[in-house]
Design a protein around this motif. Sequence first.
Motif, PDB file in Angstrom:
ATOM      1  N   ARG A   4       0.828  -1.202   0.000  1.00 22.29           N
ATOM      2  CA  ARG A   4       0.000   0.000   0.000  1.00 22.29           C
ATOM      3  C   ARG A   4       0.870   1.264   0.000  1.00 22.29           C
ATOM      4  O   ARG A   4       1.940   1.276   0.581  1.00 22.29           O
ATOM      5  CB  ARG A   4      -0.902   0.023   1.249  1.00 22.29           C
ATOM      6  N   ARG A   6       1.083   4.814   1.435  1.00 17.31           N
ATOM      7  CA  ARG A   6       0.478   5.563   2.541  1.00 17.31           C
ATOM      8  C   ARG A   6       0.819   7.045   2.519  1.00 17.31           C
ATOM      9  O   ARG A   6       0.514   7.771   3.461  1.00 17.31           O
ATOM     10  CB  ARG A   6       0.945   4.950   3.877  1.00 17.31           C
ATOM     11  N   VAL A   7       1.479   7.479   1.461  1.00 16.91           N
ATOM     12  CA  VAL A   7       1.861   8.891   1.353  1.00 16.91           C
ATOM     13  C   VAL A   7       0.721   9.661   0.693  1.00 16.91           C
ATOM     14  O   VAL A   7       0.353   9.387  -0.441  1.00 16.91           O
ATOM     15  CB  VAL A   7       3.152   9.041   0.522  1.00 16.91           C
ATOM     16  N   LYS A  23       5.848   9.670  21.968  1.00 14.53           N
ATOM     17  CA  LYS A  23       6.465   8.346  22.115  1.00 14.53           C
ATOM     18  C   LYS A  23       7.853   8.266  21.494  1.00 14.53           C
ATOM     19  O   LYS A  23       8.445   7.189  21.457  1.00 14.53           O
ATOM     20  CB  LYS A  23       5.561   7.280  21.479  1.00 14.53           C
ATOM     21  N   LEU A  50       8.347  13.176   8.232  1.00 15.91           N
ATOM     22  CA  LEU A  50       7.114  12.394   8.091  1.00 15.91           C
ATOM     23  C   LEU A  50       6.146  12.761   9.214  1.00 15.91           C
ATOM     24  O   LEU A  50       6.559  12.928  10.367  1.00 15.91           O
ATOM     25  CB  LEU A  50       7.412  10.893   8.170  1.00 15.91           C
ATOM     26  N   LEU A  81       1.172  11.309   5.941  1.00 11.37           N
ATOM     27  CA  LEU A  81       0.857   9.882   5.813  1.00 11.37           C
ATOM     28  C   LEU A  81      -0.569   9.609   6.285  1.00 11.37           C
ATOM     29  O   LEU A  81      -1.030  10.224   7.248  1.00 11.37           O
ATOM     30  CB  LEU A  81       1.825   9.055   6.668  1.00 11.37           C
ATOM     31  N   VAL A  83      -1.737   7.108   8.065  1.00 11.05           N
ATOM     32  CA  VAL A  83      -1.563   5.958   8.954  1.00 11.05           C
ATOM     33  C   VAL A  83      -2.265   6.245  10.280  1.00 11.05           C
ATOM     34  O   VAL A  83      -2.414   7.393  10.674  1.00 11.05           O
ATOM     35  CB  VAL A  83      -0.072   5.646   9.219  1.00 11.05           C
ATOM     36  N   GLU A  87       0.026   2.244  13.510  1.00 10.48           N
ATOM     37  CA  GLU A  87       0.972   2.171  12.391  1.00 10.48           C
ATOM     38  C   GLU A  87       2.087   3.205  12.555  1.00 10.48           C
ATOM     39  O   GLU A  87       3.255   2.932  12.269  1.00 10.48           O
ATOM     40  CB  GLU A  87       0.230   2.377  11.065  1.00 10.48           C
ATOM     41  N   ASP A  89       3.211   4.266  15.362  1.00 11.24           N
ATOM     42  CA  ASP A  89       4.092   3.728  16.406  1.00 11.24           C
ATOM     43  C   ASP A  89       5.085   2.735  15.806  1.00 11.24           C
ATOM     44  O   ASP A  89       6.263   2.720  16.153  1.00 11.24           O
ATOM     45  CB  ASP A  89       3.281   3.004  17.493  1.00 11.24           C
ATOM     46  N   LYS A  90       4.575   1.892  14.914  1.00 13.01           N
ATOM     47  CA  LYS A  90       5.449   0.889  14.305  1.00 13.01           C
ATOM     48  C   LYS A  90       6.533   1.552  13.457  1.00 13.01           C
ATOM     49  O   LYS A  90       7.691   1.128  13.473  1.00 13.01           O
ATOM     50  CB  LYS A  90       4.608  -0.086  13.461  1.00 13.01           C
ATOM     51  N   LEU A  91       6.169   2.598  12.741  1.00  7.30           N
ATOM     52  CA  LEU A  91       7.157   3.329  11.946  1.00  7.30           C
ATOM     53  C   LEU A  91       8.183   4.009  12.851  1.00  7.30           C
ATOM     54  O   LEU A  91       9.394   3.938  12.612  1.00  7.30           O
ATOM     55  CB  LEU A  91       6.467   4.381  11.068  1.00  7.30           C
ATOM     56  N   LEU A  92       7.688   4.659  13.899  1.00  8.87           N
ATOM     57  CA  LEU A  92       8.564   5.354  14.860  1.00  8.87           C
ATOM     58  C   LEU A  92       9.588   4.385  15.437  1.00  8.87           C
ATOM     59  O   LEU A  92      10.756   4.707  15.608  1.00  8.87           O
ATOM     60  CB  LEU A  92       7.680   5.929  15.973  1.00  8.87           C
ATOM     61  N   LEU A  93       9.126   3.184  15.701  1.00 10.48           N
ATOM     62  CA  LEU A  93       9.995   2.168  16.294  1.00 10.48           C
ATOM     63  C   LEU A  93      10.984   1.600  15.279  1.00 10.48           C
ATOM     64  O   LEU A  93      12.095   1.208  15.635  1.00 10.48           O
ATOM     65  CB  LEU A  93       9.108   1.038  16.844  1.00 10.48           C
ATOM     66  N   SER A  94      10.597   1.559  14.007  1.00 10.50           N
ATOM     67  CA  SER A  94      11.326   0.744  13.028  1.00 10.50           C
ATOM     68  C   SER A  94      12.233   1.507  12.070  1.00 10.50           C
ATOM     69  O   SER A  94      13.204   0.926  11.560  1.00 10.50           O
ATOM     70  CB  SER A  94      10.320  -0.060  12.179  1.00 10.50           C
TER      71      SER A  94
END
Lengths: 172, 178
Positions: A4, A6-7, A23, A50, A81, A83, A87, A89-94
């Motif tokens: 997908r 997401r932008v 966070k 982002l 985005l 999101v 989602e 949070d997952k980007l922030l983490l990854s």
Amino acid sequence: MRIRDRVVALERVRAADLVPNPKNWRVHPEKQKAAIKGILAEVGYADAVLARRLPDGRLMLVDGHLRAETTPEQHVPVLVLDVNEAEADKLLLSLDPLSAMADTDTAALKQLLESVEAASEALTEMFVEMGDAAGIYKQQKTDAATGSREVDVSAMEMEHCCPECGFQFDGK
Amino acid sequence: MNIRDRVKELRRVRAADLAPNPKNWRTHPKAQQDALRGILAEVGYADALLARELPDGSLMLVDGHLRAETTPEQEVPVLVLDVNEAEADKLLLSLDPLAALAETNATALDALLREVDTGSEGLQQMYADMAADAKLYVEQEAGKADIDGPAAKDGLVTCPRCGHAWKNNNSEGKDEDT
């Protein structure tokens, strides 16, 4: 693999109007702040921060906290985005750890280090440390940067160095 | 500080049409490929690749080689930059190392790691490594006998590149050949 997109949009937003993510787990030492100022002064904004749109219409950062803090009054490029919070949070983490998983092609790095000249002392120091970490001799840049060898490579030292082949790595 | 804005536009481009940068110095081990597939499958493209326009109108990557290789047939978001070759080189050299200069707030990382769920093995492995690097969950892991695998149990360290194994006999991290 169906991926997908997401932008939603590229916008320019005053950096101080972007809401920091509560966070955020990345902290920015002086060395990084100085190096960011160097690249912004020498090249400029060459990437977007982002953010995701909150229900009240404001934009909350997912990536780019240091850039936003560095130039609060500047209108900066932002990728908006679509999101949700989980989602984001997952980007922030990854995002940072993902890019840090890359390895180094030492010959290619050496070529780039020899051709790229930084005016900023902090960037020059970062390049010197990159060369040191990859085992590349960078005496000239060291002299130009500080006049003496005063480089902290402890942050880049690996736990083990193989006595057989010299490969450096962390963990077992 | 007056900062120039070098982002010209956001464009969607078929990934395989982006020219790889011949000076790219980053290589991508399988663990990274797996983790990237995980985030692309679970969230999607949530950032743009970076490219500069060449005189012939084609786009050459400055950042995003692994993403482009991973989804060659996909139309991906690309930020087109108005930078020259020397500036592109400086970005290519600096972007990853700049991000890597950040440090970790272990409390905030711990909270996020507890909150974020993933079905991707690649991401699970990456999160486990992040926790270990930040010395999180040390108590739980200390209780597990086989946490470091058979080699570590015997006090041996094995080089992941050449396979040479040697005795790791002190806590300072100084290695001594057997």
